[in-house]
Every structure is written in structure tokens, then in C-alpha cells.
Design a protein around this motif. Structure first.
Motif, PDB file in Angstrom:
ATOM      1  N   TRP A 107      36.680  -4.696  40.485  1.00 41.85           N
ATOM      2  CA  TRP A 107      36.985  -3.843  39.331  1.00 41.85           C
ATOM      3  C   TRP A 107      36.046  -2.648  39.337  1.00 41.85           C
ATOM      4  O   TRP A 107      34.832  -2.787  39.336  1.00 41.85           O
ATOM      5  CB  TRP A 107      36.819  -4.648  38.052  1.00 41.85           C
ATOM      6  CG  TRP A 107      37.153  -3.896  36.812  1.00 41.85           C
ATOM      7  CD1 TRP A 107      36.278  -3.415  35.882  1.00 41.85           C
ATOM      8  CD2 TRP A 107      38.456  -3.543  36.338  1.00 41.85           C
ATOM      9  NE1 TRP A 107      36.959  -2.783  34.866  1.00 41.85           N
ATOM     10  CE2 TRP A 107      38.309  -2.852  35.125  1.00 41.85           C
ATOM     11  CE3 TRP A 107      39.737  -3.739  36.829  1.00 41.85           C
ATOM     12  CZ2 TRP A 107      39.389  -2.356  34.399  1.00 41.85           C
ATOM     13  CZ3 TRP A 107      40.818  -3.245  36.103  1.00 41.85           C
ATOM     14  CH2 TRP A 107      40.630  -2.564  34.900  1.00 41.85           C
ATOM     15  N   LYS A 108      36.620  -1.459  39.353  1.00 42.15           N
ATOM     16  CA  LYS A 108      35.835  -0.228  39.342  1.00 42.15           C
ATOM     17  C   LYS A 108      36.731   0.890  38.835  1.00 42.15           C
ATOM     18  O   LYS A 108      37.879   1.012  39.269  1.00 42.15           O
ATOM     19  CB  LYS A 108      35.349   0.090  40.768  1.00 42.15           C
ATOM     20  CG  LYS A 108      34.478   1.307  40.876  1.00 42.15           C
ATOM     21  CD  LYS A 108      34.053   1.522  42.324  1.00 42.15           C
ATOM     22  CE  LYS A 108      33.275   2.786  42.460  1.00 42.15           C
ATOM     23  NZ  LYS A 108      32.983   3.096  43.862  1.00 42.15           N
ATOM     24  N   GLU A 109      36.224   1.672  37.908  1.00 45.88           N
ATOM     25  CA  GLU A 109      36.950   2.825  37.363  1.00 45.88           C
ATOM     26  C   GLU A 109      38.326   2.424  36.820  1.00 45.88           C
ATOM     27  O   GLU A 109      39.342   3.063  37.095  1.00 45.88           O
ATOM     28  CB  GLU A 109      37.066   3.919  38.425  1.00 45.88           C
ATOM     29  CG  GLU A 109      35.708   4.443  38.883  1.00 45.88           C
ATOM     30  CD  GLU A 109      35.812   5.346  40.108  1.00 45.88           C
ATOM     31  OE1 GLU A 109      36.912   5.527  40.643  1.00 45.88           O
ATOM     32  OE2 GLU A 109      34.758   5.859  40.520  1.00 45.88           O
ATOM     33  N   ARG A 140      26.707  -7.212  47.066  1.00 47.72           N
ATOM     34  CA  ARG A 140      26.900  -6.931  45.645  1.00 47.72           C
ATOM     35  C   ARG A 140      27.123  -8.252  44.927  1.00 47.72           C
ATOM     36  O   ARG A 140      27.909  -9.077  45.368  1.00 47.72           O
ATOM     37  CB  ARG A 140      28.135  -6.069  45.412  1.00 47.72           C
ATOM     38  CG  ARG A 140      28.076  -4.739  46.082  1.00 47.72           C
ATOM     39  CD  ARG A 140      29.389  -4.028  45.892  1.00 47.72           C
ATOM     40  NE  ARG A 140      29.444  -2.931  46.838  1.00 47.72           N
ATOM     41  CZ  ARG A 140      30.443  -2.118  46.962  1.00 47.72           C
ATOM     42  NH1 ARG A 140      31.505  -2.254  46.205  1.00 47.72           N
ATOM     43  NH2 ARG A 140      30.409  -1.149  47.832  1.00 47.72           N
ATOM     44  N   LYS A 161      34.475  -8.618  39.149  1.00 46.37           N
ATOM     45  CA  LYS A 161      33.866  -7.403  38.583  1.00 46.37           C
ATOM     46  C   LYS A 161      32.392  -7.438  38.910  1.00 46.37           C
ATOM     47  O   LYS A 161      31.795  -8.510  39.089  1.00 46.37           O
ATOM     48  CB  LYS A 161      34.108  -7.321  37.077  1.00 46.37           C
ATOM     49  CG  LYS A 161      33.373  -8.374  36.272  1.00 46.37           C
ATOM     50  CD  LYS A 161      33.621  -8.177  34.783  1.00 46.37           C
ATOM     51  CE  LYS A 161      32.834  -9.211  33.985  1.00 46.37           C
ATOM     52  NZ  LYS A 161      33.017  -9.037  32.538  1.00 46.37           N
ATOM     53  N   PRO A 162      31.751  -6.267  38.994  1.00 51.50           N
ATOM     54  CA  PRO A 162      30.310  -6.225  39.264  1.00 51.50           C
ATOM     55  C   PRO A 162      29.534  -6.870  38.126  1.00 51.50           C
ATOM     56  O   PRO A 162      29.939  -6.805  36.973  1.00 51.50           O
ATOM     57  CB  PRO A 162      29.983  -4.731  39.346  1.00 51.50           C
ATOM     58  CG  PRO A 162      31.292  -4.032  39.461  1.00 51.50           C
ATOM     59  CD  PRO A 162      32.324  -4.934  38.867  1.00 51.50           C
TER      60      PRO A 162
END
Length: 163
Positions: A107-109, A140, A161-162
Motif C-alpha cells: 500500500w502506497k499513495e 521493509r 502496508k508499511p
């Protein structure tokens, strides 16, 4: 009586009626290796013939048959991401992997991006990814949101997600 178990097991995906609390019918029926059965049972959802199903329960009986009970995908636990998860699953390229493949989607942006794709050393290698809520991918730390076995593409999709 022999203690040797066959190398494959019959696996049934069965639609569950949550209101009537009973089976509605078989969605899919196939033979899998015992190792691959772990992947099947440990995922949150499964894609069969372009339809997404959510796991509600599973069992193995004394006849060495396994069942995974499913309902049409609701995504209650991932409601903030459901639209993008469905977009990633249904609107992406439909490339069928010759060998079983794992894809990490991060998940990013406000959308999911393919982070990495690889072929695990075997089903237990893939199943081990499903045991932890947090993981390290490409150095990560990520939190697992949803795991989907895409039987149409022979691919395990991991949505994260991060942290």
C-alpha cells in the motif's frame, strides 16, 4: 492398518450459508498435496473462476478429505482497502504462472503496488509467509492486510502496508 498417508488429499471449497448455518454447495473440488493444503487453509480468501471468496472455516475429516468453507468476499477486516484490493485482483494483468508464484503488493499513495514477485521453494515456504502478521520484505517491515490464493493464476497474493 498402515500409518502411511497418501501424498495428496481431496480438497473441497464449499459455500457456507451464514444465515441458515449450512452448506450451500461445492464451489470447487480438487486434489492437492498435503503441503499445498497448508497454503489453501492459511489464506484469508481465494479466487476461483474469477470470483473472490472469503474463508470462514476449514476442517479435515478422518477420511482424509479437507473442506474450506467460504462466503462471497465481504472484506470487513480490510474495508479501507477493499476497492484497491479488488482493482489489483481483477483489473491487473492476468498472467498464469507456470510454477506457483508469490506476489507482495504494498500500500502506497492510496493504492497497491507490486513490490516483488518470486517462486517459493515449495508450498511450505509460501505457507510460512501466512503465519505472521508482520514481515520484512525487501528490507521493509510490513503489516499483512489480506492474503488471497488466486487459483486462476496459480499465485499467492499478499497485500500489506508499511509499518
Amino acid at each position: 492398518m498402515s500409518n502411511i498417508q497418501p501424498s495428496t488429499i481431496q480438497l473441497h471449497y464449499i459455500e457456507w450459508d451464514s444465515v441458515l448455518m449450512q452448506e450451500k454447495g461445492i464451489v470447487s473440488n480438487w486434489n492437492v498435496t498435503r503441503d499445498y493444503m497448508f497454503v489453501c487453509k492459511l489464506t484469508d480468501a481465494v479466487l476461483i473462476r474469477n470470483r473472490l471468496w472469503e474463508h470462514v472455516s476449514h476442517e479435515t475429516n478422518h477420511l482424509q478429505q479437507a473442506a474450506i468453507y467460504v462466503i462471497p468476499f465481504l472484506g470487513i477486516n480490510v474495508k479501507d482497502y477493499i476497492s484497491e484490493i479488488q482493482t489489483t485482483i481483477f483489473d491487473g494483468q492476468c498472467q498464469v504462472a507456470e510454477q506457483f508464484t508469490v506476489e507482495w503488493h504494498l500500500w502506497k499513495e492510496q493504492r497497491f503496488h507490486l513490490l516483488t514477485s518470486y517462486q517459493p521453494q515449495g508450498p511450505l515456504d509460501a505457507a510460512s509467509l501466512l503465519l505472521d502478521h508482520y514481515a520484512f520484505v525487501d528490507e521493509r517491515e510490513v503489516e499483512m492486510l489480506l492474503t488471497v490464493l488466486d487459483t486462476d493464476r496459480n499465485t499467492l497474493l499478499l497485500f500489506a502496508k508499511p509499518v
